[in-house]
Design a protein around this motif. Structure first.
Motif, PDB file in Angstrom:
ATOM      1  N   UNK A 124       0.639  -1.176   0.118  1.00 12.26           N
ATOM      2  CA  UNK A 124      -0.001   0.020  -0.176  1.00 12.26           C
ATOM      3  C   UNK A 124       0.998   1.260   0.090  1.00 12.26           C
ATOM      4  N   UNK A 125       1.738   1.259   0.725  1.00 10.09           N
ATOM      5  CA  UNK A 125       2.811   2.344   0.653  1.00 10.09           C
ATOM      6  C   UNK A 125       3.614   2.584  -0.354  1.00 10.09           C
ATOM      7  N   UNK A 126       3.893   1.360  -1.248  1.00  8.40           N
ATOM      8  CA  UNK A 126       4.559   1.418  -1.986  1.00  8.40           C
ATOM      9  C   UNK A 126       6.221   1.423  -1.588  1.00  8.40           C
ATOM     10  N   UNK A 127       6.565   0.739  -0.555  1.00  9.22           N
ATOM     11  CA  UNK A 127       7.625   1.022   0.032  1.00  9.22           C
ATOM     12  C   UNK A 127       8.302  -0.262   0.109  1.00  9.22           C
ATOM     13  N   UNK A 128       9.625  -0.429  -0.079  1.00 12.35           N
ATOM     14  CA  UNK A 128      10.414  -1.456   0.311  1.00 12.35           C
ATOM     15  C   UNK A 128      11.001  -1.364   1.789  1.00 12.35           C
ATOM     16  N   UNK A 129      10.952  -2.423   2.310  1.00  9.07           N
ATOM     17  CA  UNK A 129      11.107  -2.422   3.685  1.00  9.07           C
ATOM     18  C   UNK A 129      12.614  -2.485   4.035  1.00  9.07           C
TER      19      UNK A 129
END
Length: 262
Positions: A124-129
């Protein structure tokens, strides 16, 4: 090789979106005669869609003895059984105690993994952790509440690492979460995102920093079914990446590609 029909399948339903269940999980639901599902978290529409002909039991109001009785009796009757959990059953799924009871009853079982809400929230955040030179570690944890945590795993202790952190089952105590994080390696400027009901139609995202996230969460009225994601990786979309992965660097040689020689 075919699946043995006379066993209990613990299936991860995914985070909410009915399409995020695995192909195997969907197939087992379609084939089952009995499904025991966590109705407080698993969307009934998912059960209705994939297992319309099955006898469905909502376990939200049941205890361990009651759910075990249903599972054991269904197997004794020669039926195909699915125990449907939200997300991935290995994360806060309380399946170990259920499997222990099935072991006592001599009932075979299998666990089918699912998509946990941590990864739905990241999507959803379009974020790689995990980002190069920022964080290569992801910690999944929770704050102590009605369910205690070991002293060595207190949020303030694991926060000392400063890695990307995904905090489950804690949004109702967000002010305490912030206090514990600030006792570790994070600062008031550390970016935070709260994702409520990740992948559901009414999904809600609140972004901020440790200085203001508690007030924003309170203002939004978020009290449950939300994840708190914390870490410097969350600044990448706003500030850009400080380093890129070597995997796609044209000068980097690996087993599948020879780098450009300059």
């Amino acid at each position: 090789m075919t699946d043995q029909p006379n066993k209990v399948y613990f299936v991860g339903a995914g985070p909410g979106d009915a399409e995020l269940i695995t192909v195997k999980g969907a197939r087992l639901l379609r084939e089952c005669n009995v499904v025991v599902y966590a109705g407080s978290l698993v969307d009934w529409e998912l059960v209705r869609h994939y297992a319309p002909a099955a006898r469905a039991y909502d376990s939200a109001g049941m205890d361990l003895v009651q759910t075990t009785e249903i599972l054991v009796q269904a197997i004794a009757d020669g039926e195909k059984v699915v125990r449907l959990h939200t997300g991935d059953p290995s994360i806060y799924g309380a399946i170990q105690e259920q499997m222990e009871e099935l072991d006592k009853a001599g009932v075979p079982y299998e666990v089918v993994p699912g998509v946990t809400s941590a990864f739905a929230a990241a999507a959803t955040l379009k974020q790689e952790l995990t980002l190069p030179e920022v964080s290569q570690t992801v910690i999944i944890t929770r704050i102590a509440g009605r369910t205690p945590v070991p002293d060595r795993e207190k949020l303030s202790e694991v926060a000392r690492i400063g890695a990307t952190m995904v905090i489950y089952l804690s949004v109702s105590m967000v002010e305490t979460v912030v206090k514990e994080l600030l006792a570790g390696a994070y600062t008031l400027a550390t970016p935070v995102a709260v994702v409520a009901r990740a992948s559901w139609p009414d999904e809600l995202v609140i972004s901020g920093t440790l200085s203001d996230i508690a007030d924003k969460v309170k203002e939004a009225g978020i009290k449950k079914q939300a994840l708190i994601l914390v870490g410097d990786v969350l600044a990448a979309r706003r500030e850009g990446m400080t380093a890129k992965s070597q995997l796609y660097d044209p000068n980097f040689t690996h087993g599948s590609r020879k780098g450009i020689v300059t």
